[in-house]
Design a protein around this motif. Structure first.
Motif, short mmCIF file in Angstrom:
data_model
loop_
_atom_site.label_atom_id
_atom_site.label_comp_id
_atom_site.label_asym_id
_atom_site.label_seq_id
_atom_site.Cartn_x
_atom_site.Cartn_y
_atom_site.Cartn_z
N ALA A 105 -2.62 -29.49 16.73
CA ALA A 105 -2.01 -29.72 15.42
C ALA A 105 -1.95 -28.44 14.57
N LEU A 106 -2.68 -27.40 14.99
CA LEU A 106 -2.65 -26.15 14.21
C LEU A 106 -1.28 -25.50 14.32
N GLN A 107 -0.79 -25.00 13.22
CA GLN A 107 0.54 -24.38 13.24
C GLN A 107 0.50 -22.87 13.10
N LEU A 108 -0.46 -22.39 12.31
CA LEU A 108 -0.55 -20.94 12.09
C LEU A 108 -1.40 -20.28 13.17
N PHE A 109 -2.43 -20.97 13.63
CA PHE A 109 -3.28 -20.45 14.70
C PHE A 109 -2.54 -20.59 16.03
N GLY A 110 -2.47 -19.53 16.80
CA GLY A 110 -1.93 -19.64 18.15
C GLY A 110 -3.00 -20.20 19.07
N ILE A 111 -2.59 -20.75 20.20
CA ILE A 111 -3.54 -21.21 21.22
C ILE A 111 -3.51 -20.17 22.32
N GLY A 112 -4.60 -19.44 22.50
CA GLY A 112 -4.54 -18.42 23.54
C GLY A 112 -5.84 -17.67 23.68
N TYR A 113 -5.96 -17.00 24.84
CA TYR A 113 -7.14 -16.18 25.11
C TYR A 113 -7.03 -14.87 24.36
N SER A 114 -8.05 -14.09 24.56
CA SER A 114 -8.18 -12.78 23.93
C SER A 114 -8.42 -12.95 22.43
N TRP A 115 -8.59 -11.85 21.75
CA TRP A 115 -8.88 -11.84 20.32
C TRP A 115 -8.87 -10.39 19.87
N GLY A 116 -9.08 -10.16 18.58
CA GLY A 116 -9.14 -8.79 18.08
C GLY A 116 -7.81 -8.27 17.57
N GLY A 117 -6.75 -9.06 17.73
CA GLY A 117 -5.46 -8.66 17.20
C GLY A 117 -5.32 -9.09 15.75
N PHE A 118 -4.13 -8.88 15.19
CA PHE A 118 -3.91 -9.21 13.78
C PHE A 118 -3.66 -10.70 13.56
N GLU A 119 -3.50 -11.46 14.68
CA GLU A 119 -3.11 -12.86 14.55
C GLU A 119 -4.28 -13.79 14.83
N SER A 120 -4.28 -14.94 14.14
CA SER A 120 -5.35 -15.91 14.35
C SER A 120 -5.10 -16.75 15.59
N LEU A 121 -6.20 -17.09 16.28
CA LEU A 121 -6.12 -17.86 17.52
C LEU A 121 -7.20 -18.94 17.53
N ALA A 122 -6.91 -20.03 18.21
CA ALA A 122 -7.90 -21.10 18.37
C ALA A 122 -7.88 -21.57 19.82
N LEU A 123 -9.04 -22.09 20.27
CA LEU A 123 -9.20 -22.40 21.69
C LEU A 123 -10.40 -23.34 21.86
N PRO A 124 -10.22 -24.50 22.51
CA PRO A 124 -11.43 -25.26 22.89
C PRO A 124 -12.12 -24.51 24.02
N VAL A 125 -13.44 -24.41 24.00
CA VAL A 125 -14.16 -23.69 25.07
C VAL A 125 -15.26 -24.59 25.63
N GLN A 126 -15.60 -24.36 26.90
CA GLN A 126 -16.59 -25.20 27.58
C GLN A 126 -17.71 -24.35 28.15
N PRO A 127 -18.65 -23.95 27.30
CA PRO A 127 -19.71 -23.04 27.78
C PRO A 127 -20.54 -23.64 28.90
N GLU A 128 -20.57 -24.99 29.00
CA GLU A 128 -21.38 -25.61 30.05
C GLU A 128 -20.95 -25.16 31.45
N LYS A 129 -19.71 -24.70 31.58
CA LYS A 129 -19.22 -24.26 32.89
C LYS A 129 -19.76 -22.89 33.29
N TYR A 130 -20.24 -22.15 32.31
CA TYR A 130 -20.63 -20.75 32.58
C TYR A 130 -22.11 -20.52 32.29
N ARG A 131 -22.94 -21.47 32.64
CA ARG A 131 -24.37 -21.34 32.38
C ARG A 131 -25.16 -21.56 33.66
N SER A 132 -26.20 -20.77 33.88
CA SER A 132 -27.07 -20.95 35.05
C SER A 132 -28.48 -21.35 34.64
N VAL A 133 -28.99 -20.80 33.54
CA VAL A 133 -30.39 -21.07 33.18
C VAL A 133 -30.56 -21.79 31.85
#
Ligand SMILES: *Cc1c(COP(=O)(O)O)cnc(C)c1O
Length: 390
Positions: A329-357
């Motif tokens: 539903a976000l219109q101004l935030f782009g959906i995408g990887y990376s960050w650090g540019g001038f544009e705002s981004l949003a992303l659902p993330v699943q840290p449970e996939k990248y955990r060992s301990v």
């Protein structure tokens, strides 16, 4: 015009890497496109072989004044550094830094919140070449328990780029130094502008320049900055693996660096403003941003960092489908990887996939935001309408 007084970080971002003798009497380094050096005679050709240093053009793979200027500028941003190697991506920088210190039979320690491709490099490539990786809790304080006789290197990332745990870098580096273990830090979140790494004891400071250094979402690049003891190894490994960046990309990264200080301050102010607003929202369970006083690791951030960047995350109280509807539903935030540019981004993330301990089992759905340079009123209005609709 050189001054012997140590310059403040913002001044360095403007002045560092300029060398009239190398790049000409201009503000911006020219784009020096070249593969081949032409020699006056065979004796000069022979003499050239023995030289492997910046400032003498040898062959395009070893860079030209355009790349050296950027590398010098990044070195100047890290007090205590001897040099910087540039790579075609942040992942290449991480890989080459690790390959320059590891050999078969070694153990690599990696923080459990490390960037996913760092984990995949360790579990795939490094494993095939006989390096064992052991993951550890980023918030551990029992540093001595981490090491054994085969431990050769430790890869840190503080804060982690999904869940934002802070690590006590000076304490871990001191413990590692006692055992001759090389410390590497992925410093992409803060950059050396907000967090100098080598003066905290880090041996190799790694940046995905793709993010804040370039700052305009148009170039992939990575860098590793180190002190004199590891410099030759780092350089030789990069050269043996044929790592090179184009002068055009180096030019764009240098251009990004010149405005790093104003961009970082703007990212910082806007991200904190939005993070505090999110803390008041009904659909938000927790905000993970180390510069917020109630965030775990805040004390470490306050002690070691001089600012915070534009990337943080929060837990949406809804399930994955509700959180996906919110992001959609976000219109101004782009959906995408990376960050650090001038544009705002949003992303659902699943840290449970990248955990060992350290398991990630918090209820709700984690959403990561990169806050760009748009007006925060507009960004908050966008988040508000997306919460109302989801
Ligand atoms: C993006 C990123 C990298 C990798 O950088 P690329 O330039 O995309 O290869 C490494 N570390 C962190 C924390 C990152 O966010």
């Amino acid at each position: 015009m050189s001054s012997h007084k140590p310059q403040k970080p913002a001044t360095k971002t403007v002045t560092a890497g300029r060398k009239a003798s190398l790049t000409g009497p201009v503000v911006n380094v020219p784009v020096w496109r070249a593969s081949t050096h032409l020699y006056e005679n065979v004796a000069e050709l022979e003499a050239g072989k023995a030289r492997n240093e910046d400032g003498r053009f040898f062959y395009g793979r070893r860079g030209s004044p355009t790349q050296w200027s950027l590398a010098d500028a990044l070195t100047a941003m890290e007090p205590g550094a001897h040099g910087t190697m540039l790579y075609p991506s942040g992942v290449a920088a991480i890989a080459c830094a690790l390959l320059s210190v590891l050999k078969a039979g070694d153990i690599l320690l990696m923080t459990d919140n490390a960037y996913d491709p760092s984990r995949s490099l360790a579990d795939g490539f490094l494993k095939r070449f006989g390096v064992e990786t052991r993951y550890f809790d980023p918030r551990t304080t029992d540093y001595d328990a981490l090491f054994c006789d085969r431990t050769r290197a430790i890869l840190l990332e503080s804060p982690g780029s999904l869940t934002f745990e802070m690590q006590d870098i000076p304490a871990i580096c001191a413990a590692a130094k006692k055992r001759n273990v090389v410390t590497l830090l992925d410093n992409t979140w803060a950059t050396s502008y907000f967090h100098t790494a080598l003066d905290k004891g880090v041996d190799m400071a790694i940046l995905s320049c793709t993010k804040y250094i370039v700052g305009h979402s148009d170039v992939m690049m990575g860098s590793v900055t180190t002190h004199d003891k590891l410099w030759t190894k780092l350089r030789q490994t990069a050269q043996q693996l044929g790592q090179t960046v184009s002068p055009d990309d180096a030019y764009l990264a240098s251009r990004g660096l010149r405005t790093l200080s104003v961009r970082m301050k703007a990212h910082e102010t806007s991200a904190l403003h939005i993070a505090r607003w999110l803390q008041t929202q009904a659909n938000v369970a927790t905000v993970f941003h180390p510069a917020l006083p109630d965030c775990p690791g805040h004390d470490i951030w306050k002690r070691d960092f001089t600012g915070s960047s534009g990337l943080f995350s929060f837990i949406h109280t809804g399930d994955a489908a509700t959180a996906a509807a919110f992001v959609d539903a976000l219109q101004l935030f782009g959906i995408g990887y990376s960050w650090g540019g001038f544009e705002s981004l949003a992303l659902p993330v699943q840290p449970e996939k990248y955990r060992s301990v350290v398991a990630w089992d918090k209820p709700g759905t984690l959403i990561r935001l990169q806050i760009g340079l748009e007006d925060t009123d507009d960004l908050i209005a966008d988040l508000g309408q997306a919460f109302n609709g989801s």
